[in-house]
Design a protein around this motif. Structure first.
Motif, PDB file in Angstrom:
ATOM      1  N   HIS A 123      37.287  47.313 103.811  1.00  0.00           N
ATOM      2  CA  HIS A 123      37.440  46.318 102.747  1.00  0.00           C
ATOM      3  C   HIS A 123      38.655  45.423 103.004  1.00  0.00           C
ATOM      4  CE1 HIS A 123      34.234  47.657 100.173  1.00  0.00           C
ATOM      5  NE2 HIS A 123      34.715  48.882 100.078  1.00  0.00           N
ATOM      6  N   ASP A 149      39.863  49.654  94.897  1.00  0.00           N
ATOM      7  CA  ASP A 149      39.927  51.093  95.151  1.00  0.00           C
ATOM      8  C   ASP A 149      41.190  51.756  94.604  1.00  0.00           C
ATOM      9  OD1 ASP A 149      37.433  51.364  96.168  1.00  0.00           O
ATOM     10  OD2 ASP A 149      38.012  51.373  98.273  1.00  0.00           O
ATOM     11  N   ARG A 186      35.271  53.277  91.057  1.00  0.00           N
ATOM     12  CA  ARG A 186      34.196  52.280  91.158  1.00  0.00           C
ATOM     13  C   ARG A 186      33.704  51.842  89.778  1.00  0.00           C
ATOM     14  NH1 ARG A 186      30.561  54.471  95.820  1.00  0.00           N
ATOM     15  NH2 ARG A 186      32.102  54.932  97.421  1.00  0.00           N
ATOM     16  N   HIS A 223      36.390  47.909  89.565  1.00  0.00           N
ATOM     17  CA  HIS A 223      35.285  47.307  90.311  1.00  0.00           C
ATOM     18  C   HIS A 223      34.432  46.476  89.356  1.00  0.00           C
ATOM     19  CE1 HIS A 223      36.501  50.337  93.200  1.00  0.00           C
ATOM     20  NE2 HIS A 223      35.625  49.918  94.092  1.00  0.00           N
ATOM     21  N   HIS A 274      34.325  43.040  97.738  1.00  0.00           N
ATOM     22  CA  HIS A 274      34.479  44.506  97.762  1.00  0.00           C
ATOM     23  C   HIS A 274      33.562  45.150  96.711  1.00  0.00           C
ATOM     24  CE1 HIS A 274      37.345  48.210  97.614  1.00  0.00           C
ATOM     25  NE2 HIS A 274      36.212  48.500  96.991  1.00  0.00           N
ATOM     26  N   ASP A 306      30.202  47.519  97.620  1.00  0.00           N
ATOM     27  CA  ASP A 306      30.138  48.961  97.336  1.00  0.00           C
ATOM     28  C   ASP A 306      28.732  49.384  96.914  1.00  0.00           C
ATOM     29  OD1 ASP A 306      32.602  49.761  98.126  1.00  0.00           O
ATOM     30  OD2 ASP A 306      33.481  49.929  96.131  1.00  0.00           O
TER      31      ASP A 306
HETATM   32 ZN   LIG Z   1      35.421  50.355  96.241  1.00  0.00          ZN
END
Ligand SMILES: [Zn+2]
Length: 201
Positions: free
Chosen positions: A6, A40, A48, A52, A89, A93
């Motif tokens: 990432h 992260d 996540r 995220h 990112h 995921d």
């Molecule tokens: Zn991630």
């Protein structure tokens, strides 16, 4: 995907802006790096999900990019690059493995949380798990333009990210056994604070 993958993708995203605005290159490349890593940071607190945003990050990044295009200042370009890297990112995921201790077993149905639709996105497993051979390949491919263009400390940083990626990919599956062993030796009160995926095995 690995955090280092990432990070490298974040830097690669920043490369065109760094090329177009050479006086802002260090700011933009570091913004891409930090933006690629940022989601992260929720690893131990709602991983996540907390940081995220596969829908909202792209929307906010698009607005920030428009602002940066109209007024290309260090702050606007840096913020836009950070948000774009965090958006990529979060979206990527969904194409990785599930949220489980051993994602190569493919038992989990959660990849990343979609706050807009209020549901988890299922893992598409283009990259089966973080540290998989295809993850390392992706990191290496993304690193190529960076290795060709960058110099000095930024070049050394990219080399370090590739080396760490390779090392992690090499020991990825063995790390699970070590993590489970270490967690089993922690006091129960601390163990209870860890995400549920650490309680198996
Ligand atoms: Zn991630």
């Amino acid at each position: 995907m690995m955090a280092t993958t990432h990070a490298l993708i974040g830097m690669a995203i920043a490369l065109p802006a760094a090329y177009a605005l050479p006086e802002l290159a260090p700011v933009v490349l570091l913004a891409g790096l930090v933006g690629g890593l940022f989601p992260d940071l929720d690893l131990y607190a709602g991983h996540r999900r907390t940081l995220h945003y596969p829908v909202y990050f792209p929307v906010v990044a698009a607005i920030a990019l428009a602002v940066a295009a109209l007024a290309p200042e260090p702050v606007t370009v840096g913020v836009a690059t950070f948000l774009l890297a965090a958006a990529v990112h979060s979206v990527m995921d969904a194409f990785g493995g599930g949220l489980e201790m051993r994602p190569w077993l493919e038992t989990a149905d959660r990849a990343v949380y979609d706050h807009y639709r209020r549901r988890w996105i299922a893992p598409k497993r283009g990259v089966r798990y973080d540290g998989a051979p295809e993850d390392l390949l992706l990191a290496c491919v993304v690193a190529v333009p960076l290795l060709l263009v960058l110099e000095g400390a930024l070049l050394e940083l990219v080399v370090a990210l590739v080396v760490v990626s390779a090392g992690y990919a090499l020991v990825r599956k063995r790390l699970v056994g070590i993590a489970v062993w270490m967690v089993s030796r922690l006091p129960a009160t601390i163990r209870a604070q860890l995400p549920s995926r650490y309680h198996e095995g």
